[in-house]
Design a protein around this motif. Structure first.
Motif, short mmCIF file in Angstrom:
data_model
loop_
_atom_site.label_atom_id
_atom_site.label_comp_id
_atom_site.label_asym_id
_atom_site.label_seq_id
_atom_site.Cartn_x
_atom_site.Cartn_y
_atom_site.Cartn_z
N CYS A 1 49.56 72.91 49.63
CA CYS A 1 49.03 74.06 50.85
C CYS A 1 47.14 73.66 50.68
CB CYS A 1 49.47 75.57 50.89
SG CYS A 1 48.65 76.37 52.29
N LEU B 1 56.02 81.56 51.09
CA LEU B 1 55.68 80.67 52.21
C LEU B 1 56.03 81.45 53.35
CD1 LEU B 1 54.52 77.22 52.80
CD2 LEU B 1 56.84 76.73 51.79
N LEU C 1 54.95 80.91 57.81
CA LEU C 1 55.25 80.42 58.24
C LEU C 1 56.03 81.08 59.94
CD1 LEU C 1 57.63 77.71 56.65
CD2 LEU C 1 54.95 77.41 57.65
N TYR D 1 60.01 68.51 57.77
CA TYR D 1 60.28 69.61 56.86
C TYR D 1 61.22 71.20 57.54
CZ TYR D 1 55.03 69.13 56.23
OH TYR D 1 53.98 68.14 55.60
N VAL E 1 50.75 79.93 58.39
CA VAL E 1 50.42 79.05 57.64
C VAL E 1 51.56 77.86 58.61
CG1 VAL E 1 51.94 77.66 55.53
CG2 VAL E 1 50.55 79.65 55.21
N GLY E 2 50.94 76.75 58.19
CA GLY E 2 51.92 75.82 59.57
C GLY E 2 51.57 74.13 58.96
N ILE E 3 52.83 73.51 59.31
CA ILE E 3 52.41 71.92 58.41
C ILE E 3 50.31 71.41 58.67
CG2 ILE E 3 52.85 69.24 59.70
CD1 ILE E 3 55.40 70.63 60.82
N TYR F 1 51.31 71.71 53.60
CA TYR F 1 51.14 73.01 54.12
C TYR F 1 49.17 73.04 54.55
CZ TYR F 1 56.03 73.46 54.68
OH TYR F 1 57.52 73.71 55.16
N GLN F 2 48.99 74.02 55.40
CA GLN F 2 47.65 73.80 55.60
C GLN F 2 47.93 75.64 56.26
OE1 GLN F 2 46.58 71.88 59.05
NE2 GLN F 2 46.76 74.05 60.47
N ARG G 1 56.38 73.72 63.99
CA ARG G 1 55.75 74.00 63.36
C ARG G 1 56.19 75.08 62.03
NH1 ARG G 1 50.49 75.41 66.17
NH2 ARG G 1 50.96 75.01 68.87
N GLY G 2 56.32 74.70 61.16
CA GLY G 2 57.91 74.58 60.19
C GLY G 2 58.08 75.72 59.69
#
Length: 483
Positions: free
Chosen positions: A363, A266, A270, A292, A275-277, A236-237, A34-35
């Motif tokens: 993001c 960031l 993570l 990633y 935050v993730g991909i 990212y989101q 998940r990054g």
């Protein structure tokens, strides 16, 4: 003759026997990653990071083995009359500058290009601040408001009038759920006056290092030596739970400070999974060709050549040269779905090389689903909650074989897939793909992975004979469904 049609997953993606997960592992990202900033040894692809000299050698090898890769595509309306093309798909951008004009590294400059509806004007202030107030931004706005009112609202966000090129498209000629996203994108592109562009959607906010990284001498040298280099900026989101607790109490503008601005911001997000991909759970193929794990090991401004593309659904955010050979966004695609991945498909087929950059990212800021997305998700006569419950039941029971017949076939009986927004969009996509393979010569330097994900399993279409043997709902297959 009975036709076997595989209908796409509504939320998320099913596994495929093609082994796409292993392909992604080879790129430095497993399907479980998940990054996280903590994992990965130097074997996760860092050896393929390229110096400029190595990049030039690799690119020259490709040009020598693919002579057509640098040939200019024909320009003008006559290119659209070669084959049947009722949707007016376009090969290139004829009003842009020539791609053959030589560029020096010092002559390269960038415009941030984006589009939005009027209710997202407030987001543009984040772009102006993060991109830099002295740097150009071209934006197209979907609204019936006056230019003076729109400009005043944009300036009120903190943007500077002198950095902006603003275009308006009236909402009068469009249904409220038929957002003309690619028309807006092309409008914004048409006002670019710099050599290169960085395209982002307005709900993807750039890190503050993005423009300085693109302006580094390494990136400028790369762009000066290759007019068909596409630099991938990892996406990212910010997860919605970070923005607000209960969905009904969510206020979109309250947590803007939570969107990471730097790599230092960031990494801890993570680790905490705030935050993730982007879209990892629902559509990992959308950004699954981006490595990633390698990104988190890259130095700022360092490029990593993508070894291959594992899905036609790949739709990264890109910096590239604005010139005549650049494929436009295909304006037949409106609303939600297929509007950006088709651009990436055409870029690859037209000979663009994809390399991801280190030290910069975009993001996504979470928001309520748009009317276009709600229309895309709507399926008449389908009991969505029951179908989801069946899917969850099957997963808990360990039914990983998608060819198991699931009962409750009545969940999907009577759905006219050809009349759904998804079905229409996927049929348009199939028309586009046929046109692309017929009209655009294959000049690709970046190949599809050997074990490419089977994208057709995600299409919501119906054959002309209107007989369906098997259908997919939430990743599981229903067979012998009577219609």
């Amino acid at each position: 003759v009975a036709t076997l049609i595989m209908i796409g997953v509504f939320y998320g993606n099913s596994s495929s026997s093609s082994g796409a997960t292993n392909v992604n592992d080879a790129n430095g990202v497993s399907s479980l990653d998940r990054g996280s900033s903590g994992g990965g040894s130097s074997s996760n692809g860092i050896g393929r990071l390229r110096s400029r000299a190595a990049a030039v050698r690799r690119r020259n090898h490709r040009l020598n083995t693919t002579p057509a890769a640098t040939a200019s595509l024909p320009v003008g309306p006559e290119t659209d009359t070669v084959i049947n093309n009722p949707h007016n798909f376009r090969i290139n951008t004829p009003n842009a500058p020539s791609c053959t004009d030589p560029l020096s590294p010092s002559s390269i400059s960038y415009t941030l290009v984006t589009q939005m509806s009027a209710e997202r004007i407030w987001m543009l202030g984040e772009h102006c601040e993060r991109w830099g107030y002295a740097n150009p931004i071209s934006v197209a706005v979907f609204t019936n408001r006056t230019r003076q009112n729109v400009t005043s609202d944009i300036i009120a966000t903190g943007c500077k009038r002198e950095q902006l090129a603003i275009q308006l498209l009236s909402t009068d000629d469009y249904d409220e759920d038929d957002y003309p996203v690619n028309i807006l994108r092309n409008m914004a592109l048409s006002e670019v006056r710099t050599s290169h562009i960085m395209y982002v959607d307005v709900d993807f906010w750039p890190s503050t290092a993005l423009r300085p990284v693109l302006e580094s001498i390494n990136i400028r040298q790369e762009f000066a030596s290759d007019s068909r280099l596409a630099v991938v900026v990892p996406a990212y989101q910010l997860y919605a739970h970070r923005l607000c607790g209960e969905h009904e109490n969510c206020k979109e503008k309250e947590q803007t400070n939570d969107v990471p601005r730097t790599m230092e911001d960031l990494r801890p997000l993570l680790d905490t999974e705030d935050v993730g991909i982007f879209d990892f759970e629902a559509n990992w193929n959308g950004h699954g060709s981006t490595s990633y794990k390698t990104f988190l090991l890259q130095d700022e401004g360092e490029l990593f050549d993508l070894p291959c593309i594992n899905s036609n659904r790949y739709e990264p955010y890109l910096a590239l040269r604005y010139c005549r050979d650049l494929p436009p966004f295909q304006e037949a695609f409106t609303g939600y779905g297929k509007n950006k991945m088709t651009w990436a498909m055409q870029l690859r087929r037209s000979g663009y090389d994809f390399a991801q950059v280190g030290g910069a990212f975009v993001c996504h800021y979470p928001h309520f689903r748009s009317k276009a997305k709600l229309s895309w998700d709507y399926i008449p006569n389908l009991n969505v909650s029951d179908a989801l419950a069946v899917s969850v039941e099957a997963r808990k029971a360990g039914k990983q074989n998608r060819f198991n017949v699931i009962e409750k076939k009545d969940l999907i009986r009577g759905v006219d897939w050809a009349q759904t927004k998804r079905g229409k969009g996927d049929m348009l996509y199939l028309d586009y793909r046929r046109w692309l393979y017929d009209a655009v010569p294959d000049q690709s330097r970046l190949k599809m992975c050997d074990e490419t994900y089977t994208d057709d399993n995600n299409l919501w279409t119906m054959g002309k004979c209107r007989v369906i043997d098997c259908i997919w709902v939430f990743g599981y297959e229903y067979c012998n469904v009577p219609f």
